[in-house]
Every structure is written in C-alpha cells, then in structure tokens.
Motif scaffolding. Structure first.
Motif, PDB file in Angstrom:
ATOM      1  N   ALA A 131       0.833  -1.202   0.000  1.00  0.00           N
ATOM      2  CA  ALA A 131       0.000   0.000   0.000  1.00  0.00           C
ATOM      3  C   ALA A 131       0.871   1.257   0.000  1.00  0.00           C
ATOM      4  O   ALA A 131       0.549   2.260  -0.654  1.00  0.00           O
ATOM      5  N   LEU A 132       1.972   1.212   0.742  1.00  0.00           N
ATOM      6  CA  LEU A 132       2.917   2.333   0.732  1.00  0.00           C
ATOM      7  C   LEU A 132       3.462   2.543  -0.679  1.00  0.00           C
ATOM      8  O   LEU A 132       3.534   3.687  -1.162  1.00  0.00           O
ATOM      9  N   ALA A 133       3.838   1.466  -1.345  1.00  0.00           N
ATOM     10  CA  ALA A 133       4.361   1.565  -2.708  1.00  0.00           C
ATOM     11  C   ALA A 133       3.322   2.157  -3.653  1.00  0.00           C
ATOM     12  O   ALA A 133       3.641   3.014  -4.492  1.00  0.00           O
ATOM     13  N   ARG A 134       2.073   1.732  -3.516  1.00  0.00           N
ATOM     14  CA  ARG A 134       1.011   2.267  -4.375  1.00  0.00           C
ATOM     15  C   ARG A 134       0.834   3.763  -4.132  1.00  0.00           C
ATOM     16  O   ARG A 134       0.618   4.539  -5.075  1.00  0.00           O
ATOM     17  N   ARG A 135       0.929   4.166  -2.894  1.00  0.00           N
ATOM     18  CA  ARG A 135       0.760   5.588  -2.571  1.00  0.00           C
ATOM     19  C   ARG A 135       1.885   6.419  -3.188  1.00  0.00           C
ATOM     20  O   ARG A 135       1.635   7.468  -3.794  1.00  0.00           O
ATOM     21  N   ILE A 136       3.125   5.977  -3.035  1.00  0.00           N
ATOM     22  CA  ILE A 136       4.254   6.713  -3.597  1.00  0.00           C
ATOM     23  C   ILE A 136       4.155   6.745  -5.121  1.00  0.00           C
ATOM     24  O   ILE A 136       4.431   7.767  -5.760  1.00  0.00           O
ATOM     25  N   ASP A 137       3.736   5.645  -5.708  1.00  0.00           N
ATOM     26  CA  ASP A 137       3.558   5.577  -7.156  1.00  0.00           C
ATOM     27  C   ASP A 137       2.531   6.605  -7.610  1.00  0.00           C
ATOM     28  O   ASP A 137       2.740   7.346  -8.581  1.00  0.00           O
ATOM     29  N   ALA A 138       1.407   6.673  -6.895  1.00  0.00           N
ATOM     30  CA  ALA A 138       0.342   7.612  -7.267  1.00  0.00           C
ATOM     31  C   ALA A 138       0.774   9.064  -7.085  1.00  0.00           C
ATOM     32  O   ALA A 138       0.399   9.936  -7.880  1.00  0.00           O
ATOM     33  N   GLU A 139       1.584   9.323  -6.059  1.00  0.00           N
ATOM     34  CA  GLU A 139       1.942  10.704  -5.731  1.00  0.00           C
ATOM     35  C   GLU A 139       3.199  11.201  -6.442  1.00  0.00           C
ATOM     36  O   GLU A 139       3.339  12.406  -6.677  1.00  0.00           O
TER      37      GLU A 139
ATOM     38  N   ALA B 292      11.641  -8.330   7.280  1.00  0.00           N
ATOM     39  CA  ALA B 292      11.080  -6.998   7.029  1.00  0.00           C
ATOM     40  C   ALA B 292      11.851  -6.268   5.935  1.00  0.00           C
ATOM     41  O   ALA B 292      11.274  -5.524   5.130  1.00  0.00           O
ATOM     42  N   HIS B 293      13.157  -6.474   5.879  1.00  0.00           N
ATOM     43  CA  HIS B 293      13.969  -5.825   4.851  1.00  0.00           C
ATOM     44  C   HIS B 293      13.686  -6.421   3.472  1.00  0.00           C
ATOM     45  O   HIS B 293      13.618  -5.686   2.476  1.00  0.00           O
ATOM     46  N   LEU B 294      13.515  -7.737   3.399  1.00  0.00           N
ATOM     47  CA  LEU B 294      13.208  -8.366   2.118  1.00  0.00           C
ATOM     48  C   LEU B 294      11.824  -7.963   1.618  1.00  0.00           C
ATOM     49  O   LEU B 294      11.636  -7.699   0.423  1.00  0.00           O
ATOM     50  N   ILE B 295      10.856  -7.896   2.514  1.00  0.00           N
ATOM     51  CA  ILE B 295       9.504  -7.472   2.136  1.00  0.00           C
ATOM     52  C   ILE B 295       9.541  -6.051   1.592  1.00  0.00           C
ATOM     53  O   ILE B 295       8.912  -5.730   0.571  1.00  0.00           O
ATOM     54  N   THR B 296      10.289  -5.193   2.269  1.00  0.00           N
ATOM     55  CA  THR B 296      10.378  -3.795   1.853  1.00  0.00           C
ATOM     56  C   THR B 296      11.028  -3.676   0.485  1.00  0.00           C
ATOM     57  O   THR B 296      10.546  -2.936  -0.392  1.00  0.00           O
ATOM     58  N   SER B 297      12.107  -4.397   0.265  1.00  0.00           N
ATOM     59  CA  SER B 297      12.773  -4.360  -1.032  1.00  0.00           C
ATOM     60  C   SER B 297      11.866  -4.890  -2.140  1.00  0.00           C
ATOM     61  O   SER B 297      11.813  -4.334  -3.240  1.00  0.00           O
ATOM     62  N   HIS B 298      11.157  -5.963  -1.850  1.00  0.00           N
ATOM     63  CA  HIS B 298      10.276  -6.570  -2.860  1.00  0.00           C
ATOM     64  C   HIS B 298       9.261  -5.561  -3.387  1.00  0.00           C
ATOM     65  O   HIS B 298       9.015  -5.485  -4.600  1.00  0.00           O
ATOM     66  N   HIS B 299       8.686  -4.774  -2.501  1.00  0.00           N
ATOM     67  CA  HIS B 299       7.607  -3.871  -2.914  1.00  0.00           C
ATOM     68  C   HIS B 299       8.083  -2.491  -3.351  1.00  0.00           C
ATOM     69  O   HIS B 299       7.407  -1.840  -4.169  1.00  0.00           O
ATOM     70  N   LEU B 300       9.217  -2.025  -2.858  1.00  0.00           N
ATOM     71  CA  LEU B 300       9.641  -0.660  -3.177  1.00  0.00           C
ATOM     72  C   LEU B 300      10.694  -0.568  -4.281  1.00  0.00           C
ATOM     73  O   LEU B 300      10.772   0.452  -4.966  1.00  0.00           O
ATOM     74  N   LEU B 301      11.476  -1.616  -4.485  1.00  0.00           N
ATOM     75  CA  LEU B 301      12.502  -1.518  -5.519  1.00  0.00           C
ATOM     76  C   LEU B 301      11.939  -1.394  -6.933  1.00  0.00           C
ATOM     77  O   LEU B 301      12.581  -0.775  -7.796  1.00  0.00           O
ATOM     78  N   PRO B 302      10.740  -1.919  -7.234  1.00  0.00           N
ATOM     79  CA  PRO B 302      10.188  -1.663  -8.567  1.00  0.00           C
ATOM     80  C   PRO B 302      10.007  -0.170  -8.866  1.00  0.00           C
ATOM     81  O   PRO B 302      10.083   0.230 -10.033  1.00  0.00           O
ATOM     82  N   LEU B 303       9.793   0.650  -7.832  1.00  0.00           N
ATOM     83  CA  LEU B 303       9.710   2.094  -8.029  1.00  0.00           C
ATOM     84  C   LEU B 303      11.103   2.697  -8.212  1.00  0.00           C
ATOM     85  O   LEU B 303      11.281   3.671  -8.942  1.00  0.00           O
ATOM     86  N   LEU B 304      12.091   2.124  -7.545  1.00  0.00           N
ATOM     87  CA  LEU B 304      13.449   2.661  -7.585  1.00  0.00           C
ATOM     88  C   LEU B 304      14.103   2.467  -8.951  1.00  0.00           C
ATOM     89  O   LEU B 304      14.889   3.309  -9.401  1.00  0.00           O
ATOM     90  N   VAL B 305      13.797   1.352  -9.614  1.00  0.00           N
ATOM     91  CA  VAL B 305      14.488   1.039 -10.883  1.00  0.00           C
ATOM     92  C   VAL B 305      13.848   1.741 -12.080  1.00  0.00           C
ATOM     93  O   VAL B 305      14.276   1.522 -13.216  1.00  0.00           O
ATOM     94  N   ARG B 306      12.892   2.597 -11.827  1.00  0.00           N
ATOM     95  CA  ARG B 306      12.235   3.259 -12.951  1.00  0.00           C
ATOM     96  C   ARG B 306      13.128   4.262 -13.663  1.00  0.00           C
ATOM     97  O   ARG B 306      12.874   4.610 -14.816  1.00  0.00           O
ATOM     98  N   ARG B 307      14.153   4.749 -12.944  1.00  0.00           N
ATOM     99  CA  ARG B 307      15.115   5.605 -13.626  1.00  0.00           C
ATOM    100  C   ARG B 307      16.490   5.418 -12.980  1.00  0.00           C
ATOM    101  O   ARG B 307      16.582   5.081 -11.794  1.00  0.00           O
TER     102      ARG B 307
END
Length: 305
Positions: free
Chosen positions: A83-91, A133-148
C-alpha cells in the motif's frame, strides 16, 4: 547540502528514532521529499514501547526546512508495504532513495546467552525484524526505484563487514544473524540493481547516542559525557545527526555507484566528504573499536575524533 537533493523522493523505513530519524531529517534538509515509515505512531506504540513516533520525525524534517510524509507501516506486513508503494507511485511515480533502517529488536536481545538458552521466540522475532522486514520492503519498493537510473538503497546495520566477520563473545546469535544480514543483502541488491543504473550499500553508524542509548546511561545529549564514568569507551560515541549527514552526502554524490555492494561507516564517509558531528569533531568509531576496544587498550579518543 541545502538543495542538493531537490526533487528527490526518499523513503526512510523504520524512521521513528535513532539513526533513521536523523537520516530522514538530513535528507529533508537537503531538499528531498521524505516518506517516514514505522510502527510507532501517535496512539499506536510498537513492541519497542518508546514515545518517539513517525509523526514527530516528520515534524523534525519540517523544522529543518524539508518536506515529510509520516506513514504508519508495519514492514512485516506485505500488504501494508504494498500500500505504501502504491501511494508513492500515485503521488510521485518513482522512488529515488530507500533507507532501510527497520529494526526494533533490542528488547528481544538476551546478551551472553547461547542460542539454546536464548528465548527461541525472541530469536525468531529478531530475525524477522532484521531480515524478513527488509526483504519485504525491497520486494515492494525496488520496482519504483528502478524506474530511472541513479537510485540508491541504504541498508542500515550495526558494525562494519570486517568487524562482523568475527563473532564477538557475549553476542546473541540471532542478533548477529539479523544485523549482519545487511552485508550480503547490499551485495545482492547491488548486483540486481546494477543493470538499472541503481546501487545499494550497507551502512553502519558508530557508537550511536540514540534516544534509547542515552536513556540506558541515564544521560541527555547535553550531559552525555557523564556516561564515560560508567563506560570510558563511550567517549567515541556520535550523534545520530552525524550518520544522517553522511547519508545525505552519499545520496548527493553523483559517483556513489563506486560503493555498490560495500558496507560503509559514518566515520569513513565523514572523512571522504569532510563532514563533522554537531560538536565539530569527526569520530571514527569503528576504527576506534578495532584499534582500541578490541585491542584491550584504555579509552583514549586522541586521533579518532
């Protein structure tokens, strides 16, 4: 550093207190938009049971002239992180810096007990907090990080790779596993991020004068030197702001990819970037731990700060 990170979008996971809180403040001071996440929010204390909250961290970022968003997130819950990842993506549509400081396991630590005497539930909880917790965080947030290209991941740990290459007497095995996991995690993340022009490092502060550490010694930031009567080596300690400043400098370094997969320390980066602690000193905590504490020498910070 003012404005050096303008338009950068950052997440400081586990940014409620300590090093992570200071990192959030310094990233914000440098111009980044900072999402501060954690389990301790107003009206909702985590198992750590301390008064600091993500909202307070966001207020400190704002007081430093930055922009922050406080989000209550349990990073052991994949859906909350998603949900955090979706929010950052939207914003914002992307993420530029991820600082993973998730922990909160000190209350489960039983010093000096071998694994068969240490509470199994406490051991497993520390591993969950430090690894899962670190693996879960990387799984969901790194797709946003690799966008550029240019994205940075900082996995916070406790101790340099060289220090942690040896198991220290009295250390809990589960604590050791949970904290040293940051070293191979940074190596693996750096490898997987490289094709996208992004990088990952592990980073350790020195002997941190966190809120909890000050409370342990019964001192404040203003009176911290009084704790040296109990523990003389505490003289090498550093404020959380020190590591915060070094992370902000690393995030602003256009050549930071040269550190990919390495474990860095606040003292090491301070020397590289010319950064001082709030008192004007430049503590080199892990060199001191190796050359003074581990060597059995008496406390003397001459040449180390």
């Amino acid at each position: 550093m003012s404005g050096a990170l303008q338009d950068v979008v950052a997440v400081v996971a586990g940014g409620t207190r300590g090093a992570s809180r200071a990192i959030a403040v310094e990233l914000g001071r440098a111009g980044a938009v900072v999402y501060v996440t954690g389990r301790s929010a107003r009206g909702r204390r985590s198992e750590v049971d301390r008064p600091e909250t993500v909202e307070e961290t966001a207020e400190l970022v704002a007081a430093a002239g930055g922009r922050a968003v406080a989000v209550h997130v349990d990073h052991l819950d994949p859906e909350q992180v998603a949900a955090l990842a979706r929010r950052i993506d939207a914003e914002h549509g992307r993420l530029d810096v991820l600082v993973d400081g998730i922990w909160g396991g000190d209350g489960h630590l039983q010093w000096g007990k071998p694994v068969w005497e240490h509470s199994l539930a406490a051991s497993l909880r520390m591993v969950r907090l430090g690894v899962d917790a670190h693996l879960i965080t990387s799984h969901h947030l790194l797709p946003l990080l690799v966008r550029r290209p240019g994205g940075l991941v900082v996995e916070l740990t406790d101790g340099t790779a060289e220090w942690n290459a040896r198991f220290r007497e009295g250390t809990s095995l589960a604590f050791y596993v949970a904290k040293t996991a940051a070293h191979p995690m940074a190596i693996g993340e750096a490898h997987e991020l490289a094709p996208h022009g992004c990088t990952a490092v592990a980073l350790t502060p020195g002997w941190l004068r966190s809120e909890a550490m000050l409370d342990t010694f019964g001192v404040s930031e203003e009176t911290w030197r009084e704790a040296c009567a109990q523990e003389p080596h505490f003289a090498i300690s550093e404020t959380p702001t020190f590591v915060g400043r070094t992370v902000a400098a690393l995030a602003a370094d256009p050549e930071r990819a040269r550190f990919a997969g390495r474990t860095l320390s606040s003292g090491q980066l301070a020397q590289l970037y010319g950064i001082d602690d709030v008192d004007g000193s430049r503590p080199d905590g892990w060199r001191y731990m190796t050359e003074v504490v581990a060597a059995g020498r008496p406390a003397d910070t001459a040449g180390y700060r």
